[in-house]
Design a protein around this motif. Structure first.
Motif, short mmCIF file in Angstrom:
data_model
loop_
_atom_site.label_atom_id
_atom_site.label_comp_id
_atom_site.label_asym_id
_atom_site.label_seq_id
_atom_site.Cartn_x
_atom_site.Cartn_y
_atom_site.Cartn_z
N ILE A 1 -15.02 6.66 -46.75
CA ILE A 1 -13.61 6.74 -47.10
C ILE A 1 -12.80 6.82 -45.81
O ILE A 1 -13.16 7.55 -44.89
CB ILE A 1 -13.36 7.99 -47.97
CG1 ILE A 1 -14.15 7.89 -49.28
CG2 ILE A 1 -11.88 8.18 -48.24
CD1 ILE A 1 -14.27 9.20 -50.02
N GLN A 2 -11.71 6.06 -45.75
CA GLN A 2 -10.89 6.04 -44.55
C GLN A 2 -9.45 6.42 -44.88
O GLN A 2 -8.90 5.96 -45.90
CB GLN A 2 -10.92 4.67 -43.88
CG GLN A 2 -12.20 4.37 -43.13
CD GLN A 2 -12.05 3.21 -42.17
OE1 GLN A 2 -11.19 2.35 -42.33
NE2 GLN A 2 -12.90 3.16 -41.17
N VAL A 3 -8.87 7.25 -44.01
CA VAL A 3 -7.45 7.58 -44.07
C VAL A 3 -6.86 7.13 -42.74
O VAL A 3 -7.15 7.71 -41.70
CB VAL A 3 -7.23 9.09 -44.28
CG1 VAL A 3 -5.74 9.39 -44.34
CG2 VAL A 3 -7.93 9.57 -45.54
N VAL A 4 -6.08 6.07 -42.79
CA VAL A 4 -5.51 5.49 -41.56
C VAL A 4 -4.03 5.84 -41.50
O VAL A 4 -3.26 5.51 -42.41
CB VAL A 4 -5.69 3.96 -41.52
CG1 VAL A 4 -5.10 3.39 -40.23
CG2 VAL A 4 -7.17 3.61 -41.63
N ALA B 1 3.26 4.47 -42.08
CA ALA B 1 2.54 4.40 -43.35
C ALA B 1 1.23 5.17 -43.29
O ALA B 1 0.75 5.52 -42.20
CB ALA B 1 2.26 2.94 -43.73
N LEU B 2 0.68 5.44 -44.47
CA LEU B 2 -0.67 5.98 -44.63
C LEU B 2 -1.45 5.00 -45.49
O LEU B 2 -0.93 4.50 -46.49
CB LEU B 2 -0.66 7.34 -45.32
CG LEU B 2 -0.08 8.53 -44.55
CD1 LEU B 2 -0.02 9.75 -45.47
CD2 LEU B 2 -0.92 8.82 -43.33
N LEU B 3 -2.70 4.72 -45.11
CA LEU B 3 -3.54 3.80 -45.86
C LEU B 3 -4.83 4.50 -46.22
O LEU B 3 -5.58 4.93 -45.35
CB LEU B 3 -3.83 2.54 -45.04
CG LEU B 3 -4.68 1.47 -45.74
CD1 LEU B 3 -3.90 0.86 -46.89
CD2 LEU B 3 -5.08 0.39 -44.74
N PHE B 4 -5.09 4.64 -47.53
CA PHE B 4 -6.32 5.25 -48.03
C PHE B 4 -7.21 4.14 -48.57
O PHE B 4 -6.77 3.35 -49.41
CB PHE B 4 -6.03 6.24 -49.17
CG PHE B 4 -5.24 7.45 -48.75
CD1 PHE B 4 -3.87 7.37 -48.56
CD2 PHE B 4 -5.86 8.66 -48.56
CE1 PHE B 4 -3.14 8.48 -48.18
CE2 PHE B 4 -5.14 9.78 -48.19
CZ PHE B 4 -3.77 9.69 -47.99
#
Length: 323
Positions: free
Chosen positions: A277-280, A285-288
């Motif tokens: 799982i990645q949280v960028v 912005a935030l990208l899950f």
């Protein structure tokens, strides 16, 4: 390997095996000089690499070389297909007696593979014990259980850990499930879930998409969700509503929505695909993201604890945000 993985699933077997050095039919031990680590496949690739890349969706198998009755034996062990056929470079095969055949010639078997729904999260990890669970995560779980089940709150204190986990449906007759290890397991217990990957990675990027910082988070996810959220820079912004001179303070992102997105990524990850799982986090912005796959004919939830979604990408922009 594709045929063995699909046949193992159809027959309800935990593994499929391909053995070199044992004669077909008689099962006489004759030995073998075959060395898979020295064999080259198409394009000059090492055989194990070529096999792993070609077997989809999971590419999961193990190789063993050992002596038995004084003879050298090589054994390939493959995992059964889960909710879809295993293909080898696009072609799915299946066992028909002692032969190998293309799965497309057996539509009833293909339908059976697509219709199988294995709840990975509810499967018991045979090697895991209560000692593999983190005590602080168990304490947190008890607290959350009391809040969600007030009628049983008075009884929780009298339950030992085994009883509590059974009541919370995180164990099955005392057996530690994959879900229990994900949510409550010690960090080192993640190795018990192999080949599945239990990890959340937080990445911080600048406006040029260059990595500035990162951190990995292993189980227990019940606690580490808060640690992931602590790394996200959720600034306070001030807005001046129309018709008033008094500004309103808001966080850049709604904390509840961020937490819900991360919880969904954990619950709906297909851990068999061995992705993380990645949280960028970027300046705007935030990208899950997580990994998974839809069933043929559309997605239908079936798991008690976790369901398999297609690759999920949820993007949040500062307020007003959108998904």
């Amino acid at each position: 390997m594709s045929a063995l993985a699909n046949a193992a699933a159809l027959l309800g077997k935990p593994r499929g095996y391909l053995v070199f050095g044992v004669e077909d039919g008689t099962h006489a031990v004759v030995g073998t000089a075959f060395d898979p680590l020295a064999e080259k496949a198409k394009g000059g690739q090492l055989l194990p690499v070529w096999l792993s890349q070609g077997l989809q969706p999971n590419g999961a198998f193990e190789m063993y070389a050992f002596e038995y009755q004084g003879k050298r034996i090589v054994l390939f062990e493959t995992y059964p297909a889960v909710d879809r056929p295993v293909r080898f470079y696009g072609t799915a095969c299946v066992r028909d007696g002692t032969s190998k055949a293309q799965l497309r010639n057996y539509p009833e078997k293909e339908r059976a593979l697509w219709s199988q729904r294995v709840d990975w999260s509810a499967q018991v990890c045979e090697r895991a014990t209560l000692d593999d669970l983190a005590s602080d995560a168990l304490t947190k779980a008890r607290s959350e259980f009391r809040g969600k089940s007030p009628a049983q709150a008075a009884d929780v204190e009298g339950w030992d850990d085994a009883t509590f986990l059974n009541k919370a449906k995180l164990t099955i007759r005392g057996g530690i499930t994959h879900a229990a290890l994900l949510l409550l397991g010690r960090p080192e217990s993640a190795s018990l879930l192999a080949p599945a990957v239990a990890r959340i990675t937080w990445l911080l990027k600048n406006e040029r998409n260059e990595d500035l910082d990162y951190e990995h988070f292993d189980p227990p996810f019940l606690l580490n969700v808060d640690r992931v959220l602590a790394r996200i820079r959720n600034l306070t912004v001030r807005e001046l509503p129309e018709g008033t001179l008094f500004p309103v303070e808001l966080t850049q992102y709604d904390p509840w929505v961020i937490r819900e997105a991360l919880h969904n990524c954990i619950a709906h990850q297909d851990y068999g695909l061995r992705g993380r799982i990645q949280v960028v986090e970027t300046p705007d912005a935030l990208l899950f993201t997580n990994v998974g796959g839809f069933c043929r004919g559309g997605w239908r939830p079936s798991s008690r604890r976790m369901r398999l979604w297609r690759f999920i990408a949820i993007r949040f922009s500062p307020r007003p945000w959108s998904i």
